[in-house]
Motif scaffolding. Structure first.
Motif, PDB file in Angstrom:
ATOM      1  N   GLY A   5       0.806  -1.217   0.000  1.00  0.00           N
ATOM      2  CA  GLY A   5       0.000   0.000   0.000  1.00  0.00           C
ATOM      3  C   GLY A   5       0.840   1.268   0.000  1.00  0.00           C
ATOM      4  N   LYS A   6       2.126   1.135   0.188  1.00  0.00           N
ATOM      5  CA  LYS A   6       3.023   2.292   0.091  1.00  0.00           C
ATOM      6  C   LYS A   6       3.291   2.566  -1.381  1.00  0.00           C
ATOM      7  N   ALA A   7       4.054   3.611  -1.666  1.00  0.00           N
ATOM      8  CA  ALA A   7       4.362   3.968  -3.055  1.00  0.00           C
ATOM      9  C   ALA A   7       4.995   2.791  -3.775  1.00  0.00           C
ATOM     10  N   ASP A   8       4.517   2.538  -4.979  1.00  0.00           N
ATOM     11  CA  ASP A   8       5.055   1.480  -5.807  1.00  0.00           C
ATOM     12  C   ASP A   8       6.389   1.938  -6.376  1.00  0.00           C
ATOM     13  N   VAL A   9       7.455   1.270  -5.999  1.00  0.00           N
ATOM     14  CA  VAL A   9       8.794   1.661  -6.430  1.00  0.00           C
ATOM     15  C   VAL A   9       8.902   1.618  -7.951  1.00  0.00           C
ATOM     16  N   ASN A  10       8.234   0.659  -8.579  1.00  0.00           N
ATOM     17  CA  ASN A  10       8.334   0.536 -10.032  1.00  0.00           C
ATOM     18  C   ASN A  10       7.653   1.687 -10.755  1.00  0.00           C
ATOM     19  N   SER A  11       6.694   2.372 -10.133  1.00  0.00           N
ATOM     20  CA  SER A  11       6.019   3.483 -10.798  1.00  0.00           C
ATOM     21  C   SER A  11       6.714   4.816 -10.547  1.00  0.00           C
ATOM     22  N   GLU A  12       7.630   4.867  -9.619  1.00  0.00           N
ATOM     23  CA  GLU A  12       8.369   6.089  -9.304  1.00  0.00           C
ATOM     24  C   GLU A  12       9.816   5.911  -9.735  1.00  0.00           C
ATOM     25  N   PRO A  13      10.210   6.518 -10.851  1.00  0.00           N
ATOM     26  CA  PRO A  13      11.587   6.327 -11.297  1.00  0.00           C
ATOM     27  C   PRO A  13      12.584   6.856 -10.271  1.00  0.00           C
ATOM     28  N   ILE A  14      13.604   6.092 -10.078  1.00  0.00           N
ATOM     29  CA  ILE A  14      14.655   6.499  -9.147  1.00  0.00           C
ATOM     30  C   ILE A  14      15.525   7.559  -9.810  1.00  0.00           C
ATOM     31  N   ILE A  15      15.754   7.406 -11.104  1.00  0.00           N
ATOM     32  CA  ILE A  15      16.556   8.364 -11.855  1.00  0.00           C
ATOM     33  C   ILE A  15      15.610   9.163 -12.733  1.00  0.00           C
ATOM     34  N   ARG A  16      15.774  10.472 -12.737  1.00  0.00           N
ATOM     35  CA  ARG A  16      14.961  11.344 -13.593  1.00  0.00           C
ATOM     36  C   ARG A  16      15.887  12.038 -14.573  1.00  0.00           C
ATOM     37  N   LEU A  17      15.425  12.213 -15.786  1.00  0.00           N
ATOM     38  CA  LEU A  17      16.183  12.963 -16.778  1.00  0.00           C
ATOM     39  C   LEU A  17      15.830  14.440 -16.635  1.00  0.00           C
ATOM     40  N   VAL A  18      16.830  15.283 -16.594  1.00  0.00           N
ATOM     41  CA  VAL A  18      16.642  16.707 -16.327  1.00  0.00           C
ATOM     42  C   VAL A  18      16.904  17.524 -17.585  1.00  0.00           C
ATOM     43  N   THR A  19      15.984  18.433 -17.882  1.00  0.00           N
ATOM     44  CA  THR A  19      16.229  19.460 -18.886  1.00  0.00           C
ATOM     45  C   THR A  19      16.352  20.776 -18.121  1.00  0.00           C
ATOM     46  N   LEU A  20      17.452  21.448 -18.314  1.00  0.00           N
ATOM     47  CA  LEU A  20      17.711  22.728 -17.665  1.00  0.00           C
ATOM     48  C   LEU A  20      17.476  23.810 -18.701  1.00  0.00           C
ATOM     49  N   GLY A  21      16.595  24.765 -18.389  1.00  0.00           N
ATOM     50  CA  GLY A  21      16.256  25.807 -19.351  1.00  0.00           C
ATOM     51  C   GLY A  21      16.560  27.201 -18.852  1.00  0.00           C
ATOM     52  N   PHE A  22      16.900  28.073 -19.798  1.00  0.00           N
ATOM     53  CA  PHE A  22      17.151  29.484 -19.517  1.00  0.00           C
ATOM     54  C   PHE A  22      16.395  30.299 -20.550  1.00  0.00           C
ATOM     55  N   ILE A  23      15.575  31.244 -20.093  1.00  0.00           N
ATOM     56  CA  ILE A  23      14.801  32.090 -21.000  1.00  0.00           C
ATOM     57  C   ILE A  23      15.181  33.543 -20.760  1.00  0.00           C
ATOM     58  N   LYS A  24      15.539  34.227 -21.839  1.00  0.00           N
ATOM     59  CA  LYS A  24      15.912  35.648 -21.783  1.00  0.00           C
ATOM     60  C   LYS A  24      14.853  36.460 -22.518  1.00  0.00           C
ATOM     61  N   ASN A  25      14.421  37.563 -21.922  1.00  0.00           N
ATOM     62  CA  ASN A  25      13.403  38.453 -22.477  1.00  0.00           C
ATOM     63  C   ASN A  25      14.072  39.740 -22.957  1.00  0.00           C
ATOM     64  N   TYR A  26      14.113  39.923 -24.281  1.00  0.00           N
ATOM     65  CA  TYR A  26      14.661  41.145 -24.869  1.00  0.00           C
ATOM     66  C   TYR A  26      13.543  41.991 -25.466  1.00  0.00           C
TER      67      TYR A  26
END
Length: 171
Positions: free
Chosen positions: A24-45
């Motif tokens: 009944g606790k969180a299903d380990v298989n449904s929660e990825p241990i490793i996540r892929l990260v996208t790092l974004g930077f937005i500039k307003n000119y």
């Protein structure tokens, strides 16, 4: 040759109790241990030095690590965001900013796919976003995208390098 390890009765009872307690606790298989990260930077000119406000966002895969910046000030340091995606799908999302809410306002959109290393941008009059159409355009894009709105003159450009998306919104 190593002998098979066997739990004695007391050890087996302890493990059975631990396993029962985790049901009944969180299903380990449904929660990825490793996540892929996208790092974004937005500039307003924005030439009139107007701040841009977030008006829409969409996640095809993953989610922002924390909410996207609500405001992008004009002509200062870029704002940063992090988008986390599960393995193997990765991070795939889009966000829209605008310089107002009236009929003369402009919007700028960036969509990105961290797994495919693709980015897509648009600029134009304020209005609803068809995220299904944007996904098709994103899937057909590459690691660099540029757009200039022929009516209102808004410009958007973005590049995807490594795990970073750099975005420039201007007019």
């Amino acid at each position: 040759m190593a002998s098979a390890q066997v739990l004695n009765g007391e050890e087996q009872a302890i493990f059975d109790e631990l396993i029962s307690a985790t049901l009944g606790k969180a299903d380990v298989n449904s929660e990825p241990i490793i996540r892929l990260v996208t790092l974004g930077f937005i500039k307003n000119y924005h030439k009139d030095k107007l701040a841009l406000q977030i008006i829409d966002q969409h996640d095809w895969s993953g989610e922002p690590a924390k909410p996207y910046p609500q405001v992008i000030p004009a002509q200062v340091d870029p704002v940063e965001f992090r988008h986390l995606g599960p393995v193997p799908q990765g991070s795939k999302a889009g966000v829209v900013y605008a310089d107002g809410t009236d009929s003369t306002a402009r919007k700028w959109l960036v969509a990105f796919d961290g797994q495919a290393k693709k980015v897509y941008v648009e600029a134009g009059p304020i209005g609803p976003v068809d995220w299904n159409v944007i996904e098709v355009k994103l899937d057909a894009s590459e690691d660099v995208s540029k757009y200039q709105d022929p009516i209102l003159g808004g410009k958007a450009a973005a590049t995807f390098k490594g795990y970073r998306v750099a975005v420039l919104f201007s007019n």
